[in-house]
Design a protein around this motif. Structure first.
Motif, mmCIF file in Angstrom:
data_model
loop_
_atom_site.group_PDB
_atom_site.id
_atom_site.type_symbol
_atom_site.label_atom_id
_atom_site.label_comp_id
_atom_site.label_asym_id
_atom_site.label_seq_id
_atom_site.Cartn_x
_atom_site.Cartn_y
_atom_site.Cartn_z
ATOM 1 N N LEU A 46 19.291 -51.719 27.157
ATOM 2 C CA LEU A 46 18.188 -51.766 25.581
ATOM 3 C C LEU A 46 18.317 -50.522 24.978
ATOM 4 O O LEU A 46 18.942 -50.076 23.587
ATOM 5 C CB LEU A 46 17.468 -53.030 24.752
ATOM 6 N N ARG A 47 17.244 -49.977 25.435
ATOM 7 C CA ARG A 47 17.022 -48.094 24.832
ATOM 8 C C ARG A 47 18.577 -47.282 24.384
ATOM 9 O O ARG A 47 18.768 -46.912 23.695
ATOM 10 C CB ARG A 47 16.517 -47.690 26.047
ATOM 11 N N GLU A 48 19.480 -47.616 25.661
ATOM 12 C CA GLU A 48 20.458 -46.902 25.235
ATOM 13 C C GLU A 48 21.656 -47.712 24.247
ATOM 14 O O GLU A 48 22.365 -46.979 23.347
ATOM 15 C CB GLU A 48 21.536 -47.105 26.187
ATOM 16 N N ARG A 49 21.784 -48.775 23.897
ATOM 17 C CA ARG A 49 21.917 -49.557 22.471
ATOM 18 C C ARG A 49 21.303 -48.802 20.842
ATOM 19 O O ARG A 49 22.368 -48.755 20.650
ATOM 20 C CB ARG A 49 22.271 -51.385 22.942
ATOM 21 N N LEU A 50 20.636 -49.085 21.175
ATOM 22 C CA LEU A 50 19.581 -48.299 20.165
ATOM 23 C C LEU A 50 19.864 -47.079 19.793
ATOM 24 O O LEU A 50 19.934 -47.048 18.835
ATOM 25 C CB LEU A 50 17.970 -49.218 20.270
ATOM 26 N N ALA A 51 20.029 -46.052 20.453
ATOM 27 C CA ALA A 51 19.734 -45.101 21.135
ATOM 28 C C ALA A 51 21.305 -44.724 20.311
ATOM 29 O O ALA A 51 21.241 -43.562 19.521
ATOM 30 C CB ALA A 51 18.993 -44.307 21.966
ATOM 31 N N SER A 52 22.133 -45.463 20.296
ATOM 32 C CA SER A 52 23.762 -44.505 20.324
ATOM 33 C C SER A 52 23.564 -45.585 18.773
ATOM 34 O O SER A 52 24.360 -44.824 18.135
ATOM 35 C CB SER A 52 24.316 -46.024 21.625
ATOM 36 N N ARG A 53 22.881 -45.808 18.281
ATOM 37 C CA ARG A 53 22.373 -46.521 16.943
ATOM 38 C C ARG A 53 22.339 -45.900 15.858
ATOM 39 O O ARG A 53 22.470 -45.491 14.397
ATOM 40 C CB ARG A 53 22.100 -47.764 16.729
ATOM 41 N N GLY A 54 21.649 -44.600 17.070
ATOM 42 C CA GLY A 54 21.079 -43.279 15.799
ATOM 43 C C GLY A 54 19.628 -43.833 16.251
ATOM 44 O O GLY A 54 19.613 -43.215 14.485
#
Ligand SMILES: Nc1ncnc2c1ncn2[C@@H]1O[C@H](COP(=O)(O)OP(=O)(O)OP(=O)(O)O)[C@@H](O)[C@H]1O
Ligand SMILES: [Mg+2]
Length: 170
Positions: free
Chosen positions: A89-97
């Protein structure tokens, strides 16, 4: 029947909602309905603060799927909770900026089962279906949701355990 799709931001609600729509199912994006109930905008998190109780009270029963992180506040007939392992989830949210703070808040909520606990408070166990989207293909998530909605797959929840991630996110 009104079937809710809830979950922490980034768990995949809109992704499955779009696929369900493509298949011809009616799906309401709950974000489009909260406008009149926004109390203020929180600049720190970049999120709107919504009067969820007033919104839920005013919400008309809607046939089909209702998708959004507040779906479990509505009197749905069945409710699907999408989950995602906090490191993914961290990667998914980080990729949203998203900001570090917004990522931390959401990871904490996911690791601590906040939405699952709220849902289990409001619904009977026969109404709740939890799906781990961490490494489940989107199409498979959608198939499971449809099968649960039709009553072909029984309710199930409580088998996930993100507790080993709590220390990383608090
Ligand atoms: N089953 C899946 N497998 C892999 N990646 C996924 C899956 N479902 C969603 N994603 C990815 O995760 C990200 C977040 O998905 P999505 O926007 O659907 O989440 P959401 O729950 O609607 O979030 P929000 O509450 O903020 O609207 C997107 O980049 C999406 O492509
Ligand atoms: Mg979404």
């Amino acid at each position: 029947m009104m079937i809710g799709i809830t979950g922490t931001p980034g768990c995949g609600k809109t992704t499955v909602a779009d696929l369900l729509r493509d298949m011809g199912y009616p799906v309401l994006d709950l974000k489009t309905t909260v406008g009149p109930f926004v109390l203020e905008h929180d600049d720190a998190s970049g999120s709107d603060i919504v009067d969820v109780d007033a919104w839920a009270d005013a919400f008309p029963y809607t046939e089909g799927f209702v998708e959004g992180g507040f779906a479990h506040y509505l009197p749905c007939d069945k409710i699907v909770i999408l989950r995602c392992r906090p490191d993914v989830l961290r990667e998914r949210l980080a990729s949203r900026g998203y900001s570090k703070e917004k990522i931390r808040e959401n990871l904490e909520a996911e690791a601590l089962d906040v939405i699952l606990i709220e849902t289990a408070d409001a619904f009977a166990s026969e109404q709740i279906y939890e799906i781990d989207t961490t490494s489940t293909e989107r199409e498979s998530v959608v198939r499971r949701i449809i099968s649960f909605a039709k009553g072909e797959t029984p309710a199930s929840f409580g088998s996930l355990d993100w507790s080993e991630y709590i220390a990383d996110v608090i």
